[in-house]
Motif scaffolding. Sequence first.
Motif, PDB file in Angstrom:
ATOM      1  N   GLU A   1       1.076  -1.120  -0.238  1.00  0.00           N
ATOM      2  CA  GLU A   1      -0.118  -0.026   0.003  1.00  0.00           C
ATOM      3  C   GLU A   1       1.213   1.356   0.393  1.00  0.00           C
ATOM      4  O   GLU A   1       1.780   1.475   0.803  1.00  0.00           O
ATOM      5  CB  GLU A   1      -1.268  -0.351   0.705  1.00  0.00           C
ATOM      6  N   ILE A   2       0.982   2.125  -0.968  1.00  0.00           N
ATOM      7  CA  ILE A   2       1.588   3.099  -0.796  1.00  0.00           C
ATOM      8  C   ILE A   2       0.586   4.896  -1.339  1.00  0.00           C
ATOM      9  O   ILE A   2      -0.141   4.648  -2.174  1.00  0.00           O
ATOM     10  CB  ILE A   2       2.346   3.779  -2.656  1.00  0.00           C
ATOM     11  N   ARG A   3       1.249   5.508   0.038  1.00  0.00           N
ATOM     12  CA  ARG A   3       0.096   6.414  -0.307  1.00  0.00           C
ATOM     13  C   ARG A   3       0.751   7.646  -0.194  1.00  0.00           C
ATOM     14  O   ARG A   3       2.022   8.297  -0.011  1.00  0.00           O
ATOM     15  CB  ARG A   3      -0.988   6.970   0.469  1.00  0.00           C
ATOM     16  N   GLY A   4       0.490   8.628  -1.482  1.00  0.00           N
ATOM     17  CA  GLY A   4       1.149  10.119  -1.416  1.00  0.00           C
ATOM     18  C   GLY A   4       0.628  10.816   0.159  1.00  0.00           C
ATOM     19  O   GLY A   4      -0.233  10.306   0.252  1.00  0.00           O
ATOM     20  N   GLY A   5       2.521  11.994   0.633  1.00  0.00           N
ATOM     21  CA  GLY A   5       2.545  11.835   1.593  1.00  0.00           C
ATOM     22  C   GLY A   5       1.805  13.541   1.914  1.00  0.00           C
ATOM     23  O   GLY A   5       1.325  14.448   0.937  1.00  0.00           O
ATOM     24  N   ALA A   6       2.685  14.115   3.401  1.00  0.00           N
ATOM     25  CA  ALA A   6       3.373  15.648   2.405  1.00  0.00           C
ATOM     26  C   ALA A   6       4.130  15.962   1.445  1.00  0.00           C
ATOM     27  O   ALA A   6       4.671  15.286   0.302  1.00  0.00           O
ATOM     28  CB  ALA A   6       4.132  16.296   3.604  1.00  0.00           C
ATOM     29  N   GLY A   7       3.295  17.343   0.083  1.00  0.00           N
ATOM     30  CA  GLY A   7       3.918  17.987  -1.025  1.00  0.00           C
ATOM     31  C   GLY A   7       2.402  17.609  -2.250  1.00  0.00           C
ATOM     32  O   GLY A   7       3.247  17.731  -2.783  1.00  0.00           O
ATOM     33  N   GLY A   8       1.586  17.024  -1.862  1.00  0.00           N
ATOM     34  CA  GLY A   8       0.280  17.400  -2.651  1.00  0.00           C
ATOM     35  C   GLY A   8       0.163  16.372  -4.370  1.00  0.00           C
ATOM     36  O   GLY A   8       0.934  15.325  -3.881  1.00  0.00           O
ATOM     37  N   ASP A   9       0.654  17.270  -5.168  1.00  0.00           N
ATOM     38  CA  ASP A   9       0.689  16.102  -6.528  1.00  0.00           C
ATOM     39  C   ASP A   9       2.260  15.911  -6.902  1.00  0.00           C
ATOM     40  O   ASP A   9       2.297  14.906  -7.306  1.00  0.00           O
ATOM     41  CB  ASP A   9       0.265  17.872  -7.390  1.00  0.00           C
ATOM     42  N   GLU A  10       3.080  16.817  -6.042  1.00  0.00           N
ATOM     43  CA  GLU A  10       4.881  16.014  -5.981  1.00  0.00           C
ATOM     44  C   GLU A  10       4.599  14.675  -5.016  1.00  0.00           C
ATOM     45  O   GLU A  10       5.154  13.453  -5.634  1.00  0.00           O
ATOM     46  CB  GLU A  10       5.396  17.452  -5.493  1.00  0.00           C
ATOM     47  N   ALA A  11       3.847  14.920  -4.179  1.00  0.00           N
ATOM     48  CA  ALA A  11       3.785  13.306  -3.544  1.00  0.00           C
ATOM     49  C   ALA A  11       3.342  12.836  -3.940  1.00  0.00           C
ATOM     50  O   ALA A  11       3.785  11.415  -4.363  1.00  0.00           O
ATOM     51  CB  ALA A  11       3.076  13.667  -2.359  1.00  0.00           C
ATOM     52  N   ALA A  12       2.259  12.645  -4.617  1.00  0.00           N
ATOM     53  CA  ALA A  12       1.287  11.635  -5.583  1.00  0.00           C
ATOM     54  C   ALA A  12       2.353  11.343  -6.435  1.00  0.00           C
ATOM     55  O   ALA A  12       2.296   9.621  -7.303  1.00  0.00           O
ATOM     56  CB  ALA A  12      -0.148  12.584  -5.911  1.00  0.00           C
ATOM     57  N   LEU A  13       2.936  12.390  -7.240  1.00  0.00           N
ATOM     58  CA  LEU A  13       4.282  11.909  -8.590  1.00  0.00           C
ATOM     59  C   LEU A  13       5.526  10.607  -7.830  1.00  0.00           C
ATOM     60  O   LEU A  13       5.009   9.613  -8.668  1.00  0.00           O
ATOM     61  CB  LEU A  13       4.727  12.885  -8.932  1.00  0.00           C
TER      62      LEU A  13
ATOM     63  N   LYS B   1       9.851  -6.677   3.356  1.00  0.00           N
ATOM     64  CA  LYS B   1       9.381  -6.245   4.623  1.00  0.00           C
ATOM     65  C   LYS B   1      10.103  -5.190   5.260  1.00  0.00           C
ATOM     66  O   LYS B   1       9.519  -4.710   6.370  1.00  0.00           O
ATOM     67  CB  LYS B   1       9.022  -7.447   5.661  1.00  0.00           C
ATOM     68  N   TYR B   2      11.349  -5.294   4.765  1.00  0.00           N
ATOM     69  CA  TYR B   2      11.989  -3.870   5.274  1.00  0.00           C
ATOM     70  C   TYR B   2      11.074  -2.535   5.166  1.00  0.00           C
ATOM     71  O   TYR B   2      12.198  -1.592   5.419  1.00  0.00           O
ATOM     72  CB  TYR B   2      13.775  -3.642   5.653  1.00  0.00           C
ATOM     73  N   GLU B   3      10.940  -2.525   4.056  1.00  0.00           N
ATOM     74  CA  GLU B   3      10.421  -1.442   3.493  1.00  0.00           C
ATOM     75  C   GLU B   3       9.111  -0.552   3.806  1.00  0.00           C
ATOM     76  O   GLU B   3       8.876   0.194   3.409  1.00  0.00           O
ATOM     77  CB  GLU B   3       9.592  -1.833   1.783  1.00  0.00           C
ATOM     78  N   SER B   4       8.534  -0.795   4.588  1.00  0.00           N
ATOM     79  CA  SER B   4       7.581   0.195   5.666  1.00  0.00           C
ATOM     80  C   SER B   4       8.191   1.379   6.391  1.00  0.00           C
ATOM     81  O   SER B   4       9.072   0.855   6.851  1.00  0.00           O
ATOM     82  CB  SER B   4       6.438  -1.186   6.272  1.00  0.00           C
ATOM     83  N   GLY B   5       7.403   2.264   5.835  1.00  0.00           N
ATOM     84  CA  GLY B   5       7.960   3.436   6.333  1.00  0.00           C
ATOM     85  C   GLY B   5       7.799   4.413   5.519  1.00  0.00           C
ATOM     86  O   GLY B   5       6.586   4.534   5.012  1.00  0.00           O
ATOM     87  N   VAL B   6       8.738   5.579   5.584  1.00  0.00           N
ATOM     88  CA  VAL B   6       8.039   6.592   5.462  1.00  0.00           C
ATOM     89  C   VAL B   6       8.782   6.715   4.125  1.00  0.00           C
ATOM     90  O   VAL B   6      10.375   6.997   5.156  1.00  0.00           O
ATOM     91  CB  VAL B   6       8.069   8.091   6.115  1.00  0.00           C
ATOM     92  N   HIS B   7       8.658   7.623   3.368  1.00  0.00           N
ATOM     93  CA  HIS B   7       9.478   7.848   1.822  1.00  0.00           C
ATOM     94  C   HIS B   7       9.474   9.345   1.155  1.00  0.00           C
ATOM     95  O   HIS B   7       9.069   9.359   0.754  1.00  0.00           O
ATOM     96  CB  HIS B   7       9.820   6.808   0.527  1.00  0.00           C
ATOM     97  N   ARG B   8      11.581   9.552   1.008  1.00  0.00           N
ATOM     98  CA  ARG B   8      10.784  10.800   1.586  1.00  0.00           C
ATOM     99  C   ARG B   8      11.959  11.119  -0.315  1.00  0.00           C
ATOM    100  O   ARG B   8      12.605  10.414  -0.234  1.00  0.00           O
ATOM    101  CB  ARG B   8      11.730  12.151   2.786  1.00  0.00           C
ATOM    102  N   VAL B   9      10.891  12.352  -1.236  1.00  0.00           N
ATOM    103  CA  VAL B   9      12.054  12.577  -2.106  1.00  0.00           C
ATOM    104  C   VAL B   9      12.329  13.984  -2.077  1.00  0.00           C
ATOM    105  O   VAL B   9      11.850  14.466  -1.330  1.00  0.00           O
ATOM    106  CB  VAL B   9      11.085  12.321  -3.082  1.00  0.00           C
TER     107      VAL B   9
END
Length: 286
Positions: free
Chosen positions: A41-53, A103-111
């Motif tokens: 499950e991947i969800r766009g977080g902080a950053g609006g359209d950029e987070a969705a991209l 399994k280690y990929e869960s968490g917040v990914h930041r760009v």
Amino acid sequence: MRELAKEELNDCKERLIEIENELKILLLPKDPNDEKNVIVEIRGGAGGDEAALFAAELFRMYSRFAERNRWKVDMMNLNENGIGGFKEVIFMIDGNGAYSKLKYESGVHRVQRIPVTESGGRIHTSTATVAIMPEAEDVDVQIDMNDCKFDVFRSSGNGGQSVNTTDSAVRLTHAPTGIVISCQDEKSQLKNKDKALKILRSKLFELEQQKAHDAEAQARKSQVGTGDRSEKIRTYNFPQGRVTDHRIKFTSHRLEDILDGDIYEVLDSLIAADQAAKLSNMQNEL
């Protein structure tokens, strides 16, 4: 001759240490979920359209990784933002040992990069959350259908454009937990219902696992990360072409390769760090 014999003896000692460590790793308790498929499950977080991209790029990264392993990717639900980004995407990766790798990929990914919508050339920071859940079977989680409420609605695409003319999309609400799941990827209402139940089962299984982990707080300290969705685990820095995993201080300058699904080096480093931590913890307990 003596020098040669000494070198051979040192080589044997080093090899003996390696074999001893390999045997210790084999004796570590196995995760019973390691061989399972995963629901991502991947969800766009902080950053609006950029987070969705960015969320869409993470989906492509995991899809490409699955392709490299000849695993199957099955879309379960997708909510797009109209410019190629994903507000939310849920999909299954069907492959032997998928959970052991991911399994280690869960968490917040930041760009960190200059968004295409940024006219001033400023670097923005956006985030997306990733949840990796082992596929749960009926034997793992029993669902009381009396706790489930199903609503049907018409599937729609970007901008509300109708995809089909029947009420095939399904919204599942699980009363005890408040979990709400929508599935509209299939044209069949029955198939969307089955997918929603599959996601719910895995979410409930994840909750049960979390409770068990919380009850073993000391054991969790020996693991790499907690798997918590709120934990910042990795940064993808485009100006520097750098990827950094904050849990193990791992840095790579192969950003493009990693986003193209070549994440073996990152995953292998995480697995090795987790095994080393568990070995250390096991030796301390002896």
